[in-house]
Design a protein around this motif. Structure first.
Motif, PDB file in Angstrom:
ATOM      1  N   MET A   1      30.931  55.853  33.021  1.00 35.53           N
ATOM      2  CA  MET A   1      32.140  56.325  32.332  1.00 35.53           C
ATOM      3  C   MET A   1      32.206  57.852  32.365  1.00 35.53           C
ATOM      4  SD  MET A   1      33.924  53.867  30.919  1.00 35.53           S
ATOM      5  CE  MET A   1      34.771  54.646  29.535  1.00 35.53           C
ATOM      6  N   PRO A   2      33.386  58.392  32.586  1.00 33.89           N
ATOM      7  CA  PRO A   2      33.508  59.850  32.491  1.00 33.89           C
ATOM      8  C   PRO A   2      33.422  60.281  31.031  1.00 33.89           C
ATOM      9  CG  PRO A   2      35.659  58.855  32.735  1.00 33.89           C
ATOM     10  CD  PRO A   2      34.665  57.732  32.848  1.00 33.89           C
ATOM     11  N   GLU A 282      42.424  56.001  32.777  1.00 39.22           N
ATOM     12  CA  GLU A 282      41.049  55.504  32.938  1.00 39.22           C
ATOM     13  C   GLU A 282      41.044  54.094  33.538  1.00 39.22           C
ATOM     14  OE1 GLU A 282      37.690  56.334  30.495  1.00 39.22           O
ATOM     15  OE2 GLU A 282      38.880  57.593  29.135  1.00 39.22           O
ATOM     16  N   GLU A 286      39.665  52.840  37.427  1.00 38.58           N
ATOM     17  CA  GLU A 286      38.800  51.672  37.696  1.00 38.58           C
ATOM     18  C   GLU A 286      39.442  50.742  38.723  1.00 38.58           C
ATOM     19  OE1 GLU A 286      35.701  51.120  36.869  1.00 38.58           O
ATOM     20  OE2 GLU A 286      35.796  53.104  35.939  1.00 38.58           O
ATOM     21  N   ARG A 299      33.091  56.908  42.709  1.00 38.64           N
ATOM     22  CA  ARG A 299      32.725  56.409  41.389  1.00 38.64           C
ATOM     23  C   ARG A 299      31.602  57.250  40.785  1.00 38.64           C
ATOM     24  NH1 ARG A 299      33.608  51.868  38.701  1.00 38.64           N
ATOM     25  NH2 ARG A 299      34.466  50.764  40.513  1.00 38.64           N
ATOM     26  N   GLU A 303      32.044  59.300  37.350  1.00 43.38           N
ATOM     27  CA  GLU A 303      31.249  58.956  36.167  1.00 43.38           C
ATOM     28  C   GLU A 303      30.313  60.091  35.772  1.00 43.38           C
ATOM     29  OE1 GLU A 303      29.629  55.054  36.848  1.00 43.38           O
ATOM     30  OE2 GLU A 303      31.621  54.136  36.568  1.00 43.38           O
TER      31      GLU A 303
END
Lengths: 430, 430
Positions: A1-2, A282, A286, A299, A303
């Motif tokens: 996750m960022p 977000e 994905e 990715r 992330e």
């Protein structure tokens, strides 16, 4: 996750500062090895250059084959598909047209005392362009470096490109041919920078070296700075998108992914006044990542270095953008011009929903060589001015000299430089 | 005796190349000590800064007294004679007036496809000015660095100046006051550059560091480049005078001596079409040197680094000037404008018999911070542009994006950056 931040949180300031301070590339200390390589090339010239090239690139070159023959350039360029050639030509023509408008004009005038003052621009004589080999070998970068040099009037452009295992992307040579670059050497690394800066029998020295490269190339540029000019020390790429509720989350997500797919520390940040947009982007990231062939790199970048920041106002967004001084800033707003004056530190600004950053990478016409790692605080993107230099002009009439002599001689006295004062006073004696 | 060359001699080319290649300053390798100082200041902040300052400058400072109080600046400035103050004010006003004319204008336009393209200029926020202490502590240099920064719109200027044994030239503080510089710290060396680049509790970090200094300062600037912007790496000063039979040998001699009196590797070169003038200038230098208070320094510089070169034509003189790419070029000719286009590489050009270089050092209005050591091949004198940066602007309409999408997506494909292509194609779906 960022990272997800909200500017209203009590810990926001600390966490945003951490984000700014975060290192996105390993800073490898290669100072000593680079210094040794430069010293070797200076001492042994082509012998060192050939030896290092064959060791690092397994390229099997000799001093006689360092330069790529023009026939080989043409042959490689011919292997590129007509569609790619046409696209590179379009990019070239648009970059050229835009950079033509950057050409500066001399400014020479006489002031009220009759003193002639002015600034005159002239091109650098010879420029070396470093083009990385291997993965990040981009024909668009050849255009972005070569075209402004040619528009500036640089008379000699020498390009260096490493050819690991003898391989080179033919699109690189096609771009060089389109840009009119014919002097190309199959060398790379610190040894290529050393050869450009100091010259060898095979490669005549240049006056300025530009173009991105790995830690060895960046360190070599830093070390030869002064002997030659250099452009900048390039770091990982980055984008900061400012969006409000008018933005299309799928488009914003695509732009964040485009940046992240560069890998190597590339960073994508979204700053938005709309928490719902933040959520939607977000999710979209994905969804789109799953469809991307190179999703692993994108990715990982998203992330590890990505961030989504919600703010209370566009003014606050502009403030965060200024503190980030990002290479690319997108204004995904209905009225981007309204926020434009508030964005003071950015390499390039992309206006409105229909200007993805990738257009600027290729065919917008503006240059994609831009300051990274917060250096937009003090540095500019590559342009025609980087391939020219200013000479200042000063001319006094006898009357103007008489008028200025007093204060000049006084300051020379304070600085204990009597000879300076005398060079003025001797002209006043009748 | 200075070197005497004639371009018609068979060994001229070899001897002129030697002259160009000659080193005029000991290149001290202080890389490791500077790196250690920078690391120390980054790690320990003011504690390191104070310790190093007290060790190297014997200055007895604490973190609380690093900054010179504004009252002390005013008091020191008041100790300067009214004549000196007036001279500095005149210099300031002329430098300011000239640099006001260097302010760039934004250039934003729409092309035939409706793409908005442009360049916008904004000032750097915070600049650090390094002012040497001791012998070569010049109030004129304070003006030359501070005025363009202020004209550019820099909102914070922090000046650092070492005060060996606690001493500072009051004219330095007077010049700072006139230029509106109020944030001044009594620190110097690599530690001052480190503090400006990375910040300490006492000294907030800046975005760009300018100003000359010794080997430690120059090396520190090179090492912090990227973290902050820097101006250039300054070397020994130099002048090349092109003169024909119309020149006054006494005036030319005075100009050659003015340059040589800087010492520290300063170089004076005369290139003339008139052998009789060459002889007369050499005699005049001898005569005038004998009258100079600091003749030892000037004589040493003239004899060690000076050169007198006779040539067959002014065109040949211009060619030698271009190969020398001198910081200062004087055209001691009746019609200097006629030769001007032929001089392509020079920091500054001084036009005609009545423009001694020293006028440009102080009150001409142009900047005296100029590229040395042949760097005028690629670098420019300090000016307003050095305290600003460009942001490029790009804006597409939906129609323009549709027009440009094809070639952009093609190039993205060649570069194996699908995410780039998708950020464009996603906007085309209706």
């Amino acid at each position: 996750m960022p990272l997800r931040l909200d500017s209203a949180s009590p810990d926001f300031e600390a966490r945003f500062s951490d984000l700014l301070a975060g290192k996105r590339e390993a800073s490898r200390d290669v100072n000593d090895s680079v210094a040794a390589i430069i010293a070797d090339v200076r001492a042994r010239g082509d012998a060192a250059l050939v030896e290092l090239t064959n060791r690092f690139d397994r390229a099997g070159v000799t001093a006689a084959t360092l330069r790529i023959p023009e026939a080989d350039i043409a042959a490689a360029a011919a292997r590129v598909s007509p569609q790619v050639r046409a696209a590179l030509q379009t990019a070239h023509d648009r970059i050229r047209a835009h950079h033509e408008r950057q050409k500066p004009t001399d400014h020479i005038y006489e002031d009220h005392l009759g003193v002639t003052l002015g600034t005159r621009w002239t091109p650098v004589d010879a420029v070396g362009i470093y083009v990385p080999g291997g993965l990040a070998s981009y024909p668009s970068s050849v255009l972005m470096n070569a075209v402004p040099a040619r528009v500036a009037g640089v008379s000699r452009i020498a390009m260096v490109v490493p050819t690991p295992d003898g391989e080179i992307n033919p699109a690189i040579l096609a771009a060089a041919e389109i840009a009119g670059v014919t002097e190309i050497y199959r060398v790379g690394g610190a040894q290529a920078v050393a050869a450009l800066a100091y010259g060898t029998a095979a490669i005549a020295r240049v006056d300025k070296v530009v173009g991105p490269g790995n830690a060895y190339v960046a360190t070599a540029k830093r070390q030869v700075f002064g002997q030659v000019g250099i452009d900048m020390i390039a770091g990982p790429s980055e984008v900061l998108v400012i969006a409000d509720g008018s933005a299309n989350p799928a488009w914003v997500a695509a732009d964040l992914i485009a940046q992240a797919e560069h890998g190597a520390g590339a960073q994508s940040i979204l700053v938005t006044t709309d928490p719902a947009l933040a959520d939607a982007v977000e999710s979209e990231v994905e969804r789109q990542l799953a469809l991307l062939p190179k999703q692993a790199i994108a990715r990982e970048g998203w992330e590890e270095f990505g961030a989504v920041i919600t703010v209370a106002s566009l003014a606050e967004a502009a403030d965060l953008a200024n503190r980030t001084a990002s290479e690319h800033v997108e204004l995904a707003l209905d009225d981007p011009e309204a926020l434009l004056p508030a964005i003071r530190h950015a390499g390039a600004i992309f206006l409105g929903h229909h200007t993805p950053e990738a257009i600027g990478d290729y065919v917008g016409g503006s240059n994609h060589v831009l300051p990274t790692a917060r250096s937009a605080r003090f540095a500019s993107g590559l342009g025609v001015l980087d391939f020219m230099k200013r000479t200042s002009l000063l001319g006094c009439t006898p009357a103007a000299l008489a008028e200025l002599a007093g204060p000049a001689i006084t300051i020379a006295g304070v600085e204990d430089l009597d000879g300076h004062g005398r060079s003025i006073s001797i002209r006043l004696n009748r």
